[in-house]
Design an enzyme around this catalytic site. Sequence first.
Site, PDB file in Angstrom:
ATOM      1  N   LEU A  13     -33.241 -54.518  81.179  1.00 31.22           N
ATOM      2  CA  LEU A  13     -34.309 -54.429  80.173  1.00 31.22           C
ATOM      3  C   LEU A  13     -33.803 -53.859  78.852  1.00 31.22           C
ATOM      4  CD1 LEU A  13     -37.402 -53.212  82.204  1.00 31.22           C
ATOM      5  CD2 LEU A  13     -37.005 -55.456  81.203  1.00 31.22           C
ATOM      6  N   GLY A  15     -30.650 -53.725  77.585  1.00 36.32           N
ATOM      7  CA  GLY A  15     -29.717 -54.622  76.913  1.00 36.32           C
ATOM      8  C   GLY A  15     -30.424 -55.839  76.334  1.00 36.32           C
ATOM      9  N   HIS A 236     -35.975 -40.663  95.186  1.00 32.58           N
ATOM     10  CA  HIS A 236     -37.326 -41.218  95.344  1.00 32.58           C
ATOM     11  C   HIS A 236     -37.855 -40.858  96.725  1.00 32.58           C
ATOM     12  CE1 HIS A 236     -40.691 -43.963  95.445  1.00 32.58           C
ATOM     13  NE2 HIS A 236     -40.502 -44.230  94.160  1.00 32.58           N
ATOM     14  N   ARG A 297     -42.172 -37.231  91.776  1.00 30.03           N
ATOM     15  CA  ARG A 297     -41.233 -37.623  92.828  1.00 30.03           C
ATOM     16  C   ARG A 297     -40.431 -36.463  93.390  1.00 30.03           C
ATOM     17  NH1 ARG A 297     -39.494 -43.346  89.997  1.00 30.03           N
ATOM     18  NH2 ARG A 297     -41.506 -44.317  90.432  1.00 30.03           N
ATOM     19  N   HIS A 364     -32.361 -42.570  93.597  1.00 32.10           N
ATOM     20  CA  HIS A 364     -33.105 -43.638  92.943  1.00 32.10           C
ATOM     21  C   HIS A 364     -32.808 -43.801  91.459  1.00 32.10           C
ATOM     22  CE1 HIS A 364     -36.283 -46.397  92.087  1.00 32.10           C
ATOM     23  NE2 HIS A 364     -36.971 -45.547  91.357  1.00 32.10           N
ATOM     24  N   ARG A 398     -37.904 -37.966  86.027  1.00 34.17           N
ATOM     25  CA  ARG A 398     -38.605 -39.081  85.394  1.00 34.17           C
ATOM     26  C   ARG A 398     -39.927 -39.341  86.092  1.00 34.17           C
ATOM     27  NH1 ARG A 398     -39.212 -44.294  86.575  1.00 34.17           N
ATOM     28  NH2 ARG A 398     -37.564 -44.442  88.130  1.00 34.17           N
ATOM     29  N   SER A 403     -39.682 -45.547  83.358  1.00 38.80           N
ATOM     30  CA  SER A 403     -38.321 -46.046  83.163  1.00 38.80           C
ATOM     31  C   SER A 403     -38.309 -47.406  82.469  1.00 38.80           C
ATOM     32  CB  SER A 403     -37.576 -46.136  84.491  1.00 38.80           C
ATOM     33  OG  SER A 403     -38.221 -47.043  85.346  1.00 38.80           O
TER      34      SER A 403
END
Lengths: 595, 250, 242
Positions: A13, A15, A236, A297, A364, A398, A403
């Site tokens: 995504l 790049g 995760h 998480r 993860h 995160r 993400s």
Amino acid sequence: MSHPKIIVVGGGLAGLSATIKIAEMGGHVDLFSIVPVKRSHSVCAQGGINAAKNLKGEGDSTWQHFDDSIYGGDFLANQPPVKAMCEAAPSIIDLLDRMGVPFNRTPEGLLDFRRFGGTLYNRTAFAGATTGQQLLYALDEQVRRYEAEGKVTKYEAWEFLSAVIDDQRVCQGICAIDLRSMAVKTFPAEAVIIATGGVGAIFGKSTNSVVCTGSAQSALYQQGAYYANGEFIQVHPTCIPGEDKLRLMSESARGEGGRVWVPKQAGDKRDPKSIPEGERWYFLEEWYPKYGNLVPRDIATRAIHKVVYEYHLGLDGQPMVYLDLTHIDRATLDRKLEGILEIYEKFVGDDPRDTPMKIFPGVHYTMGGLWVDFEQRTNIEGLYAAGECEYQYHGANRLGANSLLSCIYAGFVSGPNAVNYARNVIKSGRTPAHHVHDSERKRQEEINAHLLKNDGAENPFLLWRELGETMTKNCTVIRYNKNIRETDAKLVELLERYRHVNLSDRSMWANTSFVFTRQLYNMLQLARVIAQGAAMRDESRGAHYKPDFPERDDANWLKTTKAYFAADADEPRFEFEQVDTSLIKPRPRRYDAAT
Amino acid sequence: MANSKTVIFKIKRQQTPESKPYWEEFELQYRPGMNVTSALMDIAANPVTRQGKPTTPVTYDSNCLEEICGSCAMLINGQAKMACSALVANLKQPITLEPFSKFPIVRDLAVDRSVLFENLKGVKAWVPVDGTYDLGTGPRQSSEMQEEAYPLSNCISCCCCMEACPQFNDKTGFVGAATIAQVRLFNSHPTGKALKTERLKALMGDGGIQECGYAQNCVEICPKELPLTKSIADVGGQVMWQAVKDFFRT
Amino acid sequence: MASSASSIDTSSARIKKGVAPLRAGQGYSFVLRRLHSLSGIVPIGAFLIEHFISNSEASKGVQAYNDQVKFLTSLPFVHVLEWVFIFLPLLYHGIYGLYIWYKGDSNVGEYPWSGNWLYTSQRWTGIIAFIYIAYHVIDLRFLGVHLMGGGYQNAFSKVWFDFQSPWTIAFYVIGIVAASWHFAYGVWLFAAKWGLTTGDNARRKFGYVCTALALVLIGIGLWTITGFVRTPAAQVPWVEHD
């Protein structure tokens, strides 16, 4: 008007979004990717992408999104770029919608949003349970359009080896290897954007794809780029343990009402459906009544660890707990979660609509990464980084569905910045330094030649297994300094043994074990950054948890870890940088009570 | 020494595009949950044939290992399948692994499937947005439209539908079901429609939709269960209308 | 390892060319293929049905059959009709069909599914029907006694004599079954490929219709054969004329 040439390494995504911006601004992109870009790891993202569009009448706002992200990241992220990302999010969703992403809809035909971990708002737009795949495809299609127009040249089945850095420490291009002919070549460019994803392979089995080795980041770190917050690795909470990898069971399963539980009785052998409510322990709901199953998480992961390893309530004595969706009707499950339920069905053989899933935490996401400034510049001039391979947006942990957003946003920031920089380079009349390209290519060819004729007894795949085992055991959910130091010693040992690595395949055509062995070296070097960073940080913050230092320590550790490579000593050195907390004052992060 | 705890793999290997293929046999320890990709990883960690001869790790494409990236397609026991989702327990032994037969070989089980991406270019499989700057929300779409589009957008470009298609070969140069399904997807999008005529005309070119022989292997083999035959029928109708319009109006 | 960037051993040069990408918008195969499909329905299919029905008069006896032939051969412009609506379409459908057959590769061994069996059956019934029809047309239309003009009186007899050989009867049975099946499945394919039956349900239901069509045609064809076979030699006339 000049047409700057920019190299983008990585076709996920980040790049692809950078590529689109550059092409749109009139630049030409050489796009490098190990796999065809449509097969990049972004396809694995399942649950969704966050944007405070406030379409559910909840009074959500981009500020609230920003606050959740900073709070979820335990105040380690520099705040201005995170704020900018959250403010850009609604327009990014709109753009993706215009590009044809089949987002789920409300009855009125508007975008539907669901709830994800670490927030109380329905803020996550989603396309079934394969949002990452749908987003990547939308960007891939736009890039294909630019490719057809001649604005993008793809180098698929090429792997980045190193940056070409001139005597003034300016990046002038990259050195890459053709994964079929094994030819090494350098490519000039006015600017380079690195978008090479996470480092999951350092931990052996993870939820990451095979290509997520962190090899490119490590190579750049060894060339002088700073690597920031390496010790922050997200585990995760809900993965399906597998023989070859850990397959993600998306947070959206809990977002749609999935409940995590274990039988109260250790070793209860009954069919889970026959265990009455009173004999089940919904420990997340009990411990975190406000967020319930949707705690962030790191919290969920540690809770599951605690239940399994301290209370010894893992299913059948195994390190697994139930993630239960069976109380939700099949039609709803099929509409909203079909993709991920199919994964479970295919790889385990049970239907999660009928039987609670057995899950366990797995490595993860890489919060840390190449250090960049607010314009996505690394400390090497002309070299940018975007996406999971850089450290900027997630702090110490995160939030789910942030993400995809951070990857696209960082791509959208880095692309135009790289174009503007490249235009200035052209204006300045810089000529490509051929000797720098030649010497970098020779350096890489020498490494290859050495590896090919190396004669030893070490199998690279077995070394990798040892690396994964020690890193997973000591540098993931629960960290003790003594164990981390043992791990670092083990890494030194593995690096030594690497010198005696023996390739069973010495051919020069599509030699995958050769390529892997090169990656392995970089993994070992970067693993030391992770381990030593973790050893140093004597506090608990976000995903980094030390039982000996259970509290967050803002006085000493509210700062970014910056590792750099000391070539003479062949090991990392560390600096620390103040975190920009100019917008939200740090406060204790607690999900077990009202905040 | 075969016993119930081991698995036999017969793998077709080929060093280079020019060299002759040959077979090698491997005997691996069986573990519950074992799939073909984990077996290939085991071989890489210990590249020794069943006969005890040292060999090289097998070259194959793989990435996500959860059947979403589309990399690890190969012929497993003669049929096009994804190696990651092929559980050893469900396969007849000995398990044979071969590269796809209709794509140029790279090495061992790895082939070059770039023809699909060329085909997607040929039919302009994208939504022609004006630009990436903020132009407001996208077109409103009903849930029904989303539910039609979503399965088509699940295509992972594995090329199983093309490998299994009796019409996909050098003689026809058939475009294959995957690309036709993408034409249907983009022709049904409110903005993607703008290129509908161009896509249909592209599909009328040599190797276009007319080469479909309706063997329906595509829809049977598709690991993501795309409605491929429905898409071919639907786009077939669109193409016919286009042809009729072209015939009477130009 | 390549020693210099300029003498790169590019991988694309070594990997063989595979199946060609779509030749977007180029060539005429679309028209030819659609024409092939259409010609199988009209005029060939339409004629096939007419032909089966006309021939079934054989089951009513010599006179009925010969009268039907008389009616057909006395149609105005009969030569133009038979060339434009029968022979040329048949030649096109048959020869282009052989080309289609040549380009496909059956793979029921690897993928033994019903759709694939039907695909394969369409290929081979096409070949059988081609051979059968070629024989049938040459033998009964172009060789031996001519049925045009007054020749219709020998129409029944001509076929009857052919059927004295059990091999011929067997060949006819095979040919009729193949042609019927090929036509009926061709109708189904036509509907699917021209976008008339887009839904799975529609295709399934139309499949029943086409199966019934095949069975009816086969039934009529076989019944017609028995019409000849049942007729004793004494009832079969032979009229000499010039």
